[in-house]
Design an enzyme around this catalytic site. Structure first.
Site, PDB file in Angstrom:
ATOM      1  N   HIS A  69       5.221  59.398  40.512  1.00 18.15           N
ATOM      2  CA  HIS A  69       5.256  58.010  40.031  1.00 18.15           C
ATOM      3  C   HIS A  69       6.714  57.567  39.930  1.00 18.15           C
ATOM      4  CE1 HIS A  69       0.970  57.489  39.118  1.00 18.15           C
ATOM      5  NE2 HIS A  69       0.983  58.787  38.874  1.00 18.15           N
ATOM      6  N   ASN A 125       1.469  59.130  47.451  1.00 16.61           N
ATOM      7  CA  ASN A 125       0.955  58.145  46.511  1.00 16.61           C
ATOM      8  C   ASN A 125       1.917  57.962  45.336  1.00 16.61           C
ATOM      9  OD1 ASN A 125      -2.058  57.523  47.393  1.00 16.61           O
ATOM     10  ND2 ASN A 125      -1.651  59.692  47.756  1.00 16.61           N
ATOM     11  N   ALA A 126       2.143  56.698  44.963  1.00 14.11           N
ATOM     12  CA  ALA A 126       3.013  56.339  43.842  1.00 14.11           C
ATOM     13  C   ALA A 126       4.449  56.805  44.065  1.00 14.11           C
ATOM     14  CB  ALA A 126       2.469  56.886  42.524  1.00 14.11           C
ATOM     15  N   ARG A 160      15.995  56.347  57.216  1.00 18.16           N
ATOM     16  CA  ARG A 160      17.370  56.348  56.682  1.00 18.16           C
ATOM     17  C   ARG A 160      17.449  56.895  55.261  1.00 18.16           C
ATOM     18  NH1 ARG A 160      18.423  50.517  59.045  1.00 18.16           N
ATOM     19  NH2 ARG A 160      18.824  51.076  61.220  1.00 18.16           N
ATOM     20  N   HIS A 197      -6.848  58.622  49.897  1.00 14.83           N
ATOM     21  CA  HIS A 197      -5.490  58.573  49.349  1.00 14.83           C
ATOM     22  C   HIS A 197      -4.419  58.786  50.413  1.00 14.83           C
ATOM     23  CE1 HIS A 197      -7.465  58.806  45.432  1.00 14.83           C
ATOM     24  NE2 HIS A 197      -6.308  58.460  44.906  1.00 14.83           N
ATOM     25  N   ASP A 228      -7.276  65.337  41.626  1.00 15.38           N
ATOM     26  CA  ASP A 228      -6.878  64.190  40.795  1.00 15.38           C
ATOM     27  C   ASP A 228      -8.142  63.462  40.323  1.00 15.38           C
ATOM     28  OD1 ASP A 228      -5.042  62.605  39.451  1.00 15.38           O
ATOM     29  OD2 ASP A 228      -4.775  61.205  41.105  1.00 15.38           O
ATOM     30  N   LEU A 272      -6.294  52.151  43.460  1.00 16.88           N
ATOM     31  CA  LEU A 272      -6.926  53.460  43.419  1.00 16.88           C
ATOM     32  C   LEU A 272      -6.719  54.085  42.048  1.00 16.88           C
ATOM     33  CD1 LEU A 272      -5.901  54.893  46.913  1.00 16.88           C
ATOM     34  CD2 LEU A 272      -8.080  53.857  46.271  1.00 16.88           C
ATOM     35  N   GLY A 314      -7.376  57.607  40.769  1.00 19.02           N
ATOM     36  CA  GLY A 314      -7.812  58.986  40.889  1.00 19.02           C
ATOM     37  C   GLY A 314      -8.895  59.103  41.948  1.00 19.02           C
TER      38      GLY A 314
END
Length: 512
Positions: free
Chosen positions: A228, A252-253, A260, A372, A394, A431, A433
């Protein structure tokens, strides 16, 4: 049915090895002690042979699966505490007893961002727990609250925090006793925990105070996972050099892969060409350009990450970015790749010989539900770094192989919408989980990547155990390891589950 002398021999079966192969070989266990045996030593030194022999008919006998990120199952949410300790413990035990049908014999209950006063109680309740009839609860995984607002996903924004006080900030939130030195923490656990205990914290290394806090927590046995987060390549690499061992649900997150500035995802392909300063006063580690461009200005961690967060927030508003596809969230192209100064180092002369890395690449989690992450992305990650791949679910509280699609209650007045393996918040496309089971993730992974079933099994057994430092007890068939076993047919479907040498679940069609 038990063996008169406590010894069981599984025969006519395929055993997964720690390198991902499947070999035709017998396995001996001691059901009384609940451990895997060295058949040669048992026969020649103890002069014993098993009184019970089980013919598996050519099926696979695997270590039980480990799920190191699961938010709940069978109607119980690990993040919800309603004031009754006994009710919460009963919920944990219920999940541990039922989840064995999916092949999971060990799990790390995960709690998402909470009101900070709840953490000490929840983490204390999530100390390791083992019973002879259920999966082992290995400890806890705290996903938040020290995460990036722009990449918070389904986490409540009002509870996100910075860690300005370093480790002291962590202790105030999680509770000092829950961040004690590993040995002291384990001594305070229940006797039946069997001395195996795990603590994982997912945090964003660019958040103020997180890196110094985690460096100290790692010394106490806590696993630091990057997640995250909007961390740049430099910030993410510095976190790994400082002890980060894992990446939370890869792709994800987090910023998506850019040539670059490959950011967190780029850690899988970390180049041995990069040189990192030895002095702790020089941070973060970067490519060796200083001697050629001494006046080049490098933005600080907070400058680079906060500006990215501001751009994302400006584009998407207070609600943050949508989760249908983060590939289009980045609004500004990263700066031009710096020109690397030439370095006079020895070059490898043998084909296949890779230059030694100055640090170990982190393990990385993947939710392989086909939602995911695209199958191409799954294969790309695995091809880059197969030894670090860990499969997770998850999964949320409505994980239940028998649950029908529809709208289901979650928490704080919010509701889930379940469509097959897809789970999102009602009224949004965010989404939230998953509801996929780990045995299905293993089957998907083999299909998505083209790897063998044995290699896919490794990503749900030995790899997570090695990441957590418990590969001598879990996720392996080594002599002395816990006899947590699953019987799989050759298509990867669970036929039976064993915990500490005792059968605790059998598929109905497989019953005699």
């Amino acid at each position: 049915m038990s063996s008169p002398n406590g010894l069981i021999c599984f025969t006519n079966c395929l055993l997964p090895t720690e390198d991902g192969n499947l070999v035709e070989q017998d396995l001996w266990i001691d059901e009384r002690r609940g451990v895997v045996l060295d058949s040669q030593k048992t026969f020649f030194k103890r002069r014993q042979r098993p009184d019970r022999v089980i013919d598996l008919g050519g099926n696979i006998l695997s270590p039980g699966y480990l799920d190191i990120q699961i938010n709940g199952a069978y109607g119980f949410d690990f993040s919800v505490f309603e004031g009754d300790h006994e009710t919460y413990r009963n919920g944990l035990k219920m999940v541990a007893e039922k989840i064995v049908e999916t092949g999971v014999t060990s799990l790390v209950p995960t709690i998402i961002t909470q009101e900070k006063s709840l953490y000490p109680t929840l983490l204390n309740l999530l100390r390791p727990y083992a019973s002879p009839v259920s999966a082992t609860l290995l400890g806890w995984h705290a996903e938040g609250p020290f995460i990036q607002m722009a990449k918070r996903g389904a986490h409540a924004p009002e509870f996100l925090l910075e860690a300005g006080g370093g480790l002291e900030s962590f202790e105030k939130v999680y509770g000092a006793e829950n961040l004690a030195v590993q040995e002291d923490w384990l001594m305070a656990c229940e006797p039946q925990s069997d001395s195996v205990g795990v603590r994982i914290v997912t945090a964003a290394p660019e958040i103020a105070g997180v890196r110094p806090a985690m460096e100290e927590a790692v010394k106490r046995g806590v696993v630091f996972s990057i997640g995250h987060s909007t961390a740049s390549t430099d910030v993410a690499t510095t976190a790994v050099v400082g002890g980060a061992r894992l990446i939370t649900h890869l792709f994800n997150a987090m910023p998506q892969l850019h040539h670059r500035d490959p950011s967190i995802i780029g850690l899988l392909g970390a180049s041995p060409h990069l040189i990192f300063p030895q002095s702790p006063s020089i941070s973060p580690p970067t490519s060796p350009i200083g001697s050629v461009f001494p006046t080049l200005h490098h933005r600080s961690d907070s400058e680079s990450t906060s500006s990215l967060a501001k751009r994302i927030m400006a584009a998407h508003g207070e609600g943050g970015a949508k989760a249908t596809s983060e590939a289009f969230d980045e609004l500004v192209t990263p700066p031009m790749t710096p020109v690397l100064a030439p370095i006079e180092t020895d070059l490898g002369l043998k084909k296949g010989e890779v230059t030694k890395m100055s640090f170990e690449r982190p393990f990385y989690e993947m939710i392989v539900d086909g939602i995911h992450s695209h199958p191409n992305s799954v294969r790309l990650a695995y091809s880059a770094y197969p030894e670090g791949c860990i499969l997770i679910t998850d999964a949320m509280k409505i994980l239940d192989p028998n649950l029908k699609d529809g709208i289901h209650e979650w928490r704080d007045g919010k509701r889930f919408v379940k469509e097959g393996d897809k789970l999102y918040l009602e009224g949004t496309d965010t989404l939230a989980g998953s509801v996929v089971t780990l045995d299905k993730c293993v089957r998907n992974f083999s299909r998505f990547t083209g790897c063998s079933l044995g290699e896919a099994i490794k990503c749900a057994t030995f790899n997570p155990a090695r990441c957590l430092g418990i590969e001598g007890k879990k996720g392996t068939l080594r002599p002395g390891a816990d006899a947590d076993l699953i019987v799989l047919d050759r298509k990867g479907y669970v036929q039976s589950t064993w915990v500490k040498g005792r059968e605790v679940w059998v598929r109905r069609s497989a019953r005699q």
